[in-house]
Design an enzyme around this catalytic site. Sequence first.
Site, PDB file in Angstrom:
ATOM      1  N   ASN A   9       0.871  -1.179   0.000  1.00 44.13           N
ATOM      2  CA  ASN A   9       0.000   0.000   0.000  1.00 44.13           C
ATOM      3  C   ASN A   9       0.906   1.225   0.000  1.00 44.13           C
ATOM      4  O   ASN A   9       1.438   1.606   1.035  1.00 44.13           O
ATOM      5  CB  ASN A   9      -0.904  -0.025   1.247  1.00 44.13           C
ATOM      6  CG  ASN A   9      -1.757   1.226   1.350  1.00 44.13           C
ATOM      7  OD1 ASN A   9      -1.859   2.000   0.399  1.00 44.13           O
ATOM      8  ND2 ASN A   9      -2.368   1.434   2.512  1.00 44.13           N
ATOM      9  N   TRP A  10       1.080   1.798  -1.183  1.00 46.35           N
ATOM     10  CA  TRP A  10       2.020   2.929  -1.302  1.00 46.35           C
ATOM     11  C   TRP A  10       1.475   4.215  -0.708  1.00 46.35           C
ATOM     12  O   TRP A  10       2.207   5.171  -0.540  1.00 46.35           O
ATOM     13  CB  TRP A  10       2.358   3.162  -2.779  1.00 46.35           C
ATOM     14  CG  TRP A  10       3.232   2.123  -3.390  1.00 46.35           C
ATOM     15  CD1 TRP A  10       3.791   1.031  -2.776  1.00 46.35           C
ATOM     16  CD2 TRP A  10       3.682   2.090  -4.759  1.00 46.35           C
ATOM     17  NE1 TRP A  10       4.556   0.317  -3.672  1.00 46.35           N
ATOM     18  CE2 TRP A  10       4.499   0.939  -4.892  1.00 46.35           C
ATOM     19  CE3 TRP A  10       3.462   2.897  -5.861  1.00 46.35           C
ATOM     20  CZ2 TRP A  10       5.105   0.598  -6.107  1.00 46.35           C
ATOM     21  CZ3 TRP A  10       4.058   2.564  -7.066  1.00 46.35           C
ATOM     22  CH2 TRP A  10       4.876   1.418  -7.184  1.00 46.35           C
ATOM     23  N   LYS A  11       0.181   4.279  -0.472  1.00 46.68           N
ATOM     24  CA  LYS A  11      -0.451   5.513   0.021  1.00 46.68           C
ATOM     25  C   LYS A  11      -0.105   6.676  -0.921  1.00 46.68           C
ATOM     26  O   LYS A  11       0.039   6.458  -2.116  1.00 46.68           O
ATOM     27  CB  LYS A  11      -0.039   5.771   1.474  1.00 46.68           C
ATOM     28  CG  LYS A  11      -0.210   4.512   2.348  1.00 46.68           C
ATOM     29  CD  LYS A  11      -0.064   4.756   3.800  1.00 46.68           C
ATOM     30  CE  LYS A  11      -0.229   3.435   4.553  1.00 46.68           C
ATOM     31  NZ  LYS A  11      -0.212   3.582   5.989  1.00 46.68           N
ATOM     32  N   HIS A  96      -9.632   1.610   4.468  1.00 47.40           N
ATOM     33  CA  HIS A  96      -8.386   1.786   5.206  1.00 47.40           C
ATOM     34  C   HIS A  96      -8.614   2.766   6.357  1.00 47.40           C
ATOM     35  O   HIS A  96      -9.374   3.725   6.223  1.00 47.40           O
ATOM     36  CB  HIS A  96      -7.286   2.300   4.268  1.00 47.40           C
ATOM     37  CG  HIS A  96      -5.939   2.264   4.919  1.00 47.40           C
ATOM     38  ND1 HIS A  96      -5.516   3.239   5.786  1.00 47.40           N
ATOM     39  CD2 HIS A  96      -4.953   1.342   4.868  1.00 47.40           C
ATOM     40  CE1 HIS A  96      -4.312   2.915   6.227  1.00 47.40           C
ATOM     41  NE2 HIS A  96      -3.938   1.773   5.684  1.00 47.40           N
ATOM     42  N   GLY A 235       2.603  -0.888   4.336  1.00 45.44           N
ATOM     43  CA  GLY A 235       2.768   0.505   3.938  1.00 45.44           C
ATOM     44  C   GLY A 235       4.236   0.855   3.765  1.00 45.44           C
ATOM     45  O   GLY A 235       4.843   0.585   2.735  1.00 45.44           O
ATOM     46  N   GLY A 236       4.840   1.430   4.806  1.00 42.29           N
ATOM     47  CA  GLY A 236       6.200   1.966   4.736  1.00 42.29           C
ATOM     48  C   GLY A 236       7.210   1.020   4.088  1.00 42.29           C
ATOM     49  O   GLY A 236       7.969   1.427   3.203  1.00 42.29           O
TER      50      GLY A 236
HETATM   51  P1  PGA Z   1       2.523   0.509   7.655  1.00 40.21           P
HETATM   52  O1  PGA Z   1       1.083   0.738   6.977  1.00 40.21           O
HETATM   53  O2  PGA Z   1       3.049  -0.792   7.126  1.00 40.21           O
HETATM   54  O3  PGA Z   1       3.344   1.694   7.233  1.00 40.21           O
HETATM   55  O4  PGA Z   1       2.305   0.458   9.128  1.00 40.21           O
HETATM   56  C1  PGA Z   1       0.199  -0.338   6.789  1.00 40.21           C
HETATM   57  C2  PGA Z   1      -1.076   0.163   6.141  1.00 40.21           C
HETATM   58  O5  PGA Z   1      -1.508   1.270   6.470  1.00 40.21           O
HETATM   59  O6  PGA Z   1      -1.673  -0.523   5.280  1.00 40.21           O
END
Ligand code: PGA
Length: 252
Positions: A9-11, A96, A235-236
């Site tokens: 999930n690149w956001k 999300h 995410g990160g």
């Molecule tokens: P994160 O995010 O791995 O940066 O904690 C996960 C997500 O929001 O899907």
Amino acid sequence: MRKQIAAANWKMNLSFQEASQLLDNILQSGITPAAHQLFLFAVPFPYLEMAKQKLNRIGYEAAAQNCHHKIKGAYTGEVSAIMLQSLGIRYCIVGHSERREYQREDNAMLAEKVNVCLNHSVIPVFCCGEPLAVREQGGEKDYVKQQLEESLFHLSEDEIRKIIIAYEPVWAIGTGKTATSAQAQDMHRCIRLLISERFGNHIASDIPILYGGSVKASNAAELFHCEDVDGGLVGGASLIADEFVEIMKALK
Ligand code: PGA
């Protein structure tokens, strides 16, 4: 075996050039998913076509991070499930916690999003998970139960069996504070039981339940090893090619 899924999930990160390079770097690793594995990349809308072109191979898929709950109309700036379908995008994150918090998406609206996705051949990756204050009071299971009941439990058997669920405790997202594998397994088991009570065990046992919240290369294997954890929504760590490749390798 249930599908095992590593989902990036690149956001709202990366320029087009950086995004394209990141996918090239990941693809260069040459990792091929087994038949029961799936690698998903939820990229920003403007990059969907590019990502689809690059990932267009068995077991790699581009995904959207969101879609609107209506199918079309005067909703400036929004993207519909029909648009995703017309681009050949087959997966979309729904609900999300960042959208629940910043865009005020509630369980009823998310039920509509799940419906429009399923009606247009887009598979929802449905996110649920409790905030810190709820866990500190021991209310996390009731909280997640209500999210599932109000957004998913109206579905038919044929519909629910298409869904991917991601359990993402809000206190673990982007904080570096991962749930322990025992906490993840406990909640995943609870989610599977709830689905089983509503739809039957034959359906519950086939639904992938991903864990999300500070998944990284160093903790992925332990989390994914849990019986009811079928991969991760990341995410990160999905923004770093080497990290994400290790996470893909850590799937069962
Ligand atoms: P994160 O995010 O791995 O940066 O904690 C996960 C997500 O929001 O899907």
